[in-house]
Design a protein around this motif. Sequence first.
Motif, PDB file in Angstrom:
ATOM      1  N   MET A 104     -34.863  -7.149 -56.214  1.00  0.00           N
ATOM      2  CA  MET A 104     -33.800  -5.870 -56.283  1.00  0.00           C
ATOM      3  C   MET A 104     -33.258  -4.961 -57.116  1.00  0.00           C
ATOM      4  O   MET A 104     -33.193  -3.862 -56.625  1.00  0.00           O
ATOM      5  CB  MET A 104     -32.306  -6.148 -54.963  1.00  0.00           C
ATOM      6  N   PHE A 105     -33.562  -6.020 -58.333  1.00  0.00           N
ATOM      7  CA  PHE A 105     -33.069  -5.252 -59.212  1.00  0.00           C
ATOM      8  C   PHE A 105     -33.706  -3.809 -59.641  1.00  0.00           C
ATOM      9  O   PHE A 105     -34.428  -3.280 -60.593  1.00  0.00           O
ATOM     10  CB  PHE A 105     -32.142  -5.709 -60.250  1.00  0.00           C
ATOM     11  N   ALA A 106     -35.337  -4.914 -59.425  1.00  0.00           N
ATOM     12  CA  ALA A 106     -36.457  -4.563 -60.652  1.00  0.00           C
ATOM     13  C   ALA A 106     -37.320  -3.347 -59.889  1.00  0.00           C
ATOM     14  O   ALA A 106     -37.483  -2.356 -59.937  1.00  0.00           O
ATOM     15  CB  ALA A 106     -37.109  -5.455 -60.721  1.00  0.00           C
ATOM     16  N   MET A 107     -37.511  -4.022 -57.992  1.00  0.00           N
ATOM     17  CA  MET A 107     -38.412  -3.483 -57.596  1.00  0.00           C
ATOM     18  C   MET A 107     -38.107  -2.928 -56.321  1.00  0.00           C
ATOM     19  O   MET A 107     -38.238  -1.155 -56.247  1.00  0.00           O
ATOM     20  CB  MET A 107     -39.055  -4.540 -56.466  1.00  0.00           C
ATOM     21  N   GLY A 108     -36.902  -2.769 -56.321  1.00  0.00           N
ATOM     22  CA  GLY A 108     -35.909  -2.259 -54.870  1.00  0.00           C
ATOM     23  C   GLY A 108     -34.588  -1.565 -55.542  1.00  0.00           C
ATOM     24  O   GLY A 108     -34.342   0.056 -54.809  1.00  0.00           O
ATOM     25  N   THR A 109     -35.085  -1.038 -56.890  1.00  0.00           N
ATOM     26  CA  THR A 109     -33.958  -0.100 -57.478  1.00  0.00           C
ATOM     27  C   THR A 109     -34.835   0.416 -58.790  1.00  0.00           C
ATOM     28  O   THR A 109     -35.160   1.894 -58.677  1.00  0.00           O
ATOM     29  CB  THR A 109     -32.712  -1.096 -58.500  1.00  0.00           C
ATOM     30  N   ILE A 110     -35.471  -0.245 -59.583  1.00  0.00           N
ATOM     31  CA  ILE A 110     -35.541   0.515 -60.835  1.00  0.00           C
ATOM     32  C   ILE A 110     -37.477   0.931 -60.717  1.00  0.00           C
ATOM     33  O   ILE A 110     -37.280   2.288 -60.806  1.00  0.00           O
ATOM     34  CB  ILE A 110     -35.693  -0.680 -62.305  1.00  0.00           C
ATOM     35  N   ALA A 111     -38.194   0.531 -59.664  1.00  0.00           N
ATOM     36  CA  ALA A 111     -39.231   0.891 -59.238  1.00  0.00           C
ATOM     37  C   ALA A 111     -38.752   2.047 -58.541  1.00  0.00           C
ATOM     38  O   ALA A 111     -39.669   2.633 -57.809  1.00  0.00           O
ATOM     39  CB  ALA A 111     -40.035  -0.078 -59.163  1.00  0.00           C
ATOM     40  N   ARG A 112     -37.769   2.011 -57.502  1.00  0.00           N
ATOM     41  CA  ARG A 112     -37.758   2.950 -56.741  1.00  0.00           C
ATOM     42  C   ARG A 112     -38.760   4.788 -56.790  1.00  0.00           C
ATOM     43  O   ARG A 112     -39.396   4.348 -55.841  1.00  0.00           O
ATOM     44  CB  ARG A 112     -36.597   2.839 -56.066  1.00  0.00           C
ATOM     45  N   PRO A 113     -38.350   4.811 -57.703  1.00  0.00           N
ATOM     46  CA  PRO A 113     -39.077   6.288 -57.711  1.00  0.00           C
ATOM     47  C   PRO A 113     -40.328   6.712 -57.725  1.00  0.00           C
ATOM     48  O   PRO A 113     -41.149   7.207 -57.497  1.00  0.00           O
ATOM     49  CB  PRO A 113     -38.253   6.986 -59.028  1.00  0.00           C
ATOM     50  N   ARG A 114     -40.490   5.393 -58.231  1.00  0.00           N
ATOM     51  CA  ARG A 114     -42.389   5.949 -58.633  1.00  0.00           C
ATOM     52  C   ARG A 114     -43.005   5.561 -57.171  1.00  0.00           C
ATOM     53  O   ARG A 114     -44.356   5.889 -56.854  1.00  0.00           O
ATOM     54  CB  ARG A 114     -42.424   4.639 -59.879  1.00  0.00           C
ATOM     55  N   LEU A 115     -42.059   4.296 -56.783  1.00  0.00           N
ATOM     56  CA  LEU A 115     -42.738   4.268 -54.591  1.00  0.00           C
ATOM     57  C   LEU A 115     -43.208   5.021 -54.679  1.00  0.00           C
ATOM     58  O   LEU A 115     -43.737   5.495 -53.950  1.00  0.00           O
ATOM     59  CB  LEU A 115     -42.255   2.636 -54.840  1.00  0.00           C
ATOM     60  N   ARG A 116     -41.676   6.185 -54.826  1.00  0.00           N
ATOM     61  CA  ARG A 116     -41.238   6.890 -53.876  1.00  0.00           C
ATOM     62  C   ARG A 116     -42.984   8.432 -54.092  1.00  0.00           C
ATOM     63  O   ARG A 116     -43.209   8.724 -53.338  1.00  0.00           O
ATOM     64  CB  ARG A 116     -40.842   7.650 -53.661  1.00  0.00           C
ATOM     65  N   GLU A 117     -42.605   8.795 -55.591  1.00  0.00           N
ATOM     66  CA  GLU A 117     -43.826   9.875 -56.323  1.00  0.00           C
ATOM     67  C   GLU A 117     -45.400   8.723 -55.448  1.00  0.00           C
ATOM     68  O   GLU A 117     -45.998   9.554 -55.039  1.00  0.00           O
ATOM     69  CB  GLU A 117     -44.192   9.359 -57.616  1.00  0.00           C
ATOM     70  N   LEU A 118     -45.554   7.545 -55.318  1.00  0.00           N
ATOM     71  CA  LEU A 118     -46.746   7.060 -54.989  1.00  0.00           C
ATOM     72  C   LEU A 118     -46.684   7.295 -53.711  1.00  0.00           C
ATOM     73  O   LEU A 118     -48.211   7.593 -52.990  1.00  0.00           O
ATOM     74  CB  LEU A 118     -47.645   5.447 -55.269  1.00  0.00           C
ATOM     75  N   ALA A 119     -45.653   7.231 -52.907  1.00  0.00           N
ATOM     76  CA  ALA A 119     -46.034   7.095 -51.755  1.00  0.00           C
ATOM     77  C   ALA A 119     -46.488   8.558 -50.880  1.00  0.00           C
ATOM     78  O   ALA A 119     -47.379   9.324 -50.153  1.00  0.00           O
ATOM     79  CB  ALA A 119     -45.051   7.140 -50.403  1.00  0.00           C
ATOM     80  N   GLY A 120     -46.492   9.871 -51.752  1.00  0.00           N
ATOM     81  CA  GLY A 120     -46.727  11.553 -51.686  1.00  0.00           C
ATOM     82  C   GLY A 120     -48.274  11.587 -52.444  1.00  0.00           C
ATOM     83  O   GLY A 120     -48.787  12.112 -52.160  1.00  0.00           O
ATOM     84  N   ARG A 121     -48.628  10.887 -53.329  1.00  0.00           N
ATOM     85  CA  ARG A 121     -49.301  11.065 -53.900  1.00  0.00           C
ATOM     86  C   ARG A 121     -50.628   9.964 -53.338  1.00  0.00           C
ATOM     87  O   ARG A 121     -51.768  10.577 -52.890  1.00  0.00           O
ATOM     88  CB  ARG A 121     -50.176  10.761 -55.583  1.00  0.00           C
TER      89      ARG A 121
END
Length: 337
Positions: free
Chosen positions: A207-224
């Motif tokens: 949760m700290f790594a993927m659910g929190t730290i990675a969350r903004p970049r996952l959102r950016e990836l979803a847009g690309r």
Amino acid sequence: MKTALTAAGTLPAFWPDRDRHAARWDELAADFAGSEARCTFWSSESLSQAGPARIQYLADRLGADTRIVLTLRPLAPLLVSQWQEVLRRRGTVPLEEWLAGHFDAVRPDGTVVVDPPLPMPQIHRFSLRRVIAEWGAAFGEENLVLVVPAPGDRRGNFRVFEALMGVPEVLAPPAMDNASLPFPEAEMLRAFNNAYTARGGDHPTWMFAMGTIARPRLRELAGRATPYGITAPRWAAERGNDYTADWITAVRESDATVVGDLDHLLVDPDAFPERVEVPGNVSVETAGQLIDIAFAAALDQGRRQRDAAPSDDLSAHGSRDLAREVARRVRRRVTRR
């Protein structure tokens, strides 16, 4: 979100700084209840996780005359959206199996037929019959406002809230929408979650790594990434309509205010595929980006853990501190003798 989860009584036990979140909630509640502004507004989806006792607690803290506003959408697409959110919290269950489990957990009349975990079963959380019964009991049914925008109207909720708050048209969509991962990338994330879980990976670290730290970049990836929508199967749309029809009856028999048309919560099952084909391939480019996101988040999480851990390195202490500690230990040893 963590402040709202604290208010709802559902903040996960592994989150650090619980006292800080509790203090923020106490401050927010006091500011809200004591506000002299013409209109005071607090929005968080996480509040919907509150159970009956906690809802009454919220009424006591915020004021029983507070209006409760819910924005609604059809159940089947909403559950698909929730499944995608669960993947960002280490979800491992395939879409159709996850949907079947949640439908089996709650009956249309709101009866929960499994021991409810925290947070509560998704369909029970979204049940309008539950909202009328539990939130209506604490705040008064007349203070419940249910907003149902027309299908495809992405700005309808903005206009409704502007009218409720008595302001002109000032609300606009954010620059970056809360985009969901396309189906192939979502399935790759689920496969990663399964691999992490199978080797004994713990939930707080994920949760700290993927659910929190990675969350903004996952959102950016979803847009690309190449769009690939995720839809519910027809059987889920049909079952969703069964639940929704019961909920609509409960709303119409209540004193709640409805903005929009409740029938917009019903869907045409024929518009949903009889069978949902789960993709088994993902593009090499986005696969590489997902690996990079996970790797960078793990490195960042490791660095944060090292920074937070107490250091045994003497170089981290000044010479005066070291001399003082040596003297203290000498005195203690002499005293013992």
